[in-house]
Design a protein around this motif. Sequence first.
Motif, mmCIF file in Angstrom:
data_model
loop_
_atom_site.group_PDB
_atom_site.id
_atom_site.type_symbol
_atom_site.label_atom_id
_atom_site.label_comp_id
_atom_site.label_asym_id
_atom_site.label_seq_id
_atom_site.Cartn_x
_atom_site.Cartn_y
_atom_site.Cartn_z
ATOM 1 N N SER A 187 0.769 -1.144 0.029
ATOM 2 C CA SER A 187 -0.104 -0.052 -0.097
ATOM 3 C C SER A 187 0.882 1.245 0.032
ATOM 4 O O SER A 187 1.683 1.248 0.520
ATOM 5 N N HIS A 191 -2.460 6.147 0.926
ATOM 6 C CA HIS A 191 -3.944 5.507 0.327
ATOM 7 C C HIS A 191 -4.742 5.151 1.550
ATOM 8 O O HIS A 191 -4.935 3.782 1.816
ATOM 9 N N ARG A 195 -7.043 1.370 2.153
ATOM 10 C CA ARG A 195 -6.775 0.598 3.372
ATOM 11 C C ARG A 195 -7.951 0.477 4.028
ATOM 12 O O ARG A 195 -8.467 -0.663 4.462
ATOM 13 N N PHE A 215 -1.076 -5.009 5.678
ATOM 14 C CA PHE A 215 -0.518 -4.062 4.663
ATOM 15 C C PHE A 215 1.165 -3.956 4.779
ATOM 16 O O PHE A 215 1.559 -3.976 5.943
ATOM 17 N N ASP A 276 -2.086 -5.864 -4.100
ATOM 18 C CA ASP A 276 -2.010 -4.176 -3.964
ATOM 19 C C ASP A 276 -3.245 -3.945 -3.484
ATOM 20 O O ASP A 276 -4.308 -4.591 -3.602
ATOM 21 N N ASP A 277 -3.384 -2.633 -3.049
ATOM 22 C CA ASP A 277 -4.174 -1.868 -2.479
ATOM 23 C C ASP A 277 -5.403 -1.484 -3.189
ATOM 24 O O ASP A 277 -6.490 -0.973 -2.894
#
Length: 431
Positions: A187, A191, A195, A215, A276-277
């Motif tokens: 992350s 962001h 999250r 994360f 990925d986020d």
Amino acid sequence: MGNLNSKRMRFFMALNAVIIITFIYASFSMKEIVPRRHVHSVRGFPMHHRIEQNIASKINSRNSSKNQGSTIGNNQHTGSSKKPERKAVSLLHSNIEAFPSISADSNELPEIVDIKTIMEIQPTVSSTTGRGSSSEQTSNGSSALPVLTPVLTMTLYEPGHLNEEIDIKRICMHRGVFLRLLILITSAQSHFSARMSIRQTWMHYGSRRDVGMAFVLGRTTNVALNESLNKENYIYGDMIRGNFIDSYFNLTLKTISMLEWADTHCPSAKFILKTDDDMFINVPKLLGFIDARYKSERAIYGRLAKNWKPVRAGRSKYYVSHKLYTGLQYPPFTTGPAYLLTGDIVHELYVESLNTFYMHLEDVFITGIVARTLKIKRVEANAFRNSRIALSPCKIRNVISVHMIKPSEQYHLWRDLLDSTIKFEPHSILQ
């Protein structure tokens, strides 16, 4: 006559004294204003001493004016949340060894980064402006420097994590003995919405005894952002933070940091998903995928990329020079948005990656170059979409990963995944 000669003698003696004093004063002044000509070395990477002097003087002036600082790891940095955001600096140009130029007259100071992000600094430096931007940037929007010549990853990577607020027992109890699946989500530091949307949707599966989630982030030199991250981690305890500046060109360091953490704190986990986020992960579908391959060993599953050629266009963020990679095409690799590792290869990948020449394309580097060296299988799995698809409930339920999902869309997909009243049309189900 004698009296006149005496006066002349005293006059010339005084004049000589003035000349000598002036000469001595000028000599001392020249030592201060003439820059040294030798090149200073920082961990083997050359940098002009004058650049270091300018950076130091600007840091001192900033510290004295703002009286604000942050200690991150073992290094002190400064920053300000009130500073207007500058455009991202593109550091990849075909004929430029790029590093932000710093002059004594300039009022602008690029964000001071950890010394390990100074991957390659040439004696001649230039200021560049690019059109491309990255979702992974340092706190003020300036990208960390890319590697321009071959260098072993171990010279760039600093082991360890900021684990004070990490709830390791919840994420990986008993070092992963009971863990079927560990999901580690890379992350960007800013962001927060991404999250939170994940925490409130598919990350709920992390409350299961056999699933762990966290994360993975890097460092920031922005004081306000660092304090915000500390508070966020105090509340949720789910952010692993490594010793590298968070930026696009450090994505490989982020993935290595993920491998190190899994190897150190969760070595018994059967499978590790790197994602990925901006991804939606269909965890039930993934658990079913794992159950069908529970005895698998030494494998990486995902969207397999074959016969991909290095990008040689200097302005592209995917640019890789001939010095860094001489081959005509990359070895087969699984694309970076999401891929699944069997737990038995994590330690090998971590160790071997440190002994391999660095490349910022983390999926090519980890699942292609390093995995090929270790003779690890890379297996095509069609359920890993790793792209933007139609977000219909029928299609979402039949894939493991979907890319480019906005935070607001996570909630809609989560609802569609759980809503048992939705009826499927036979022709709409993705095979």
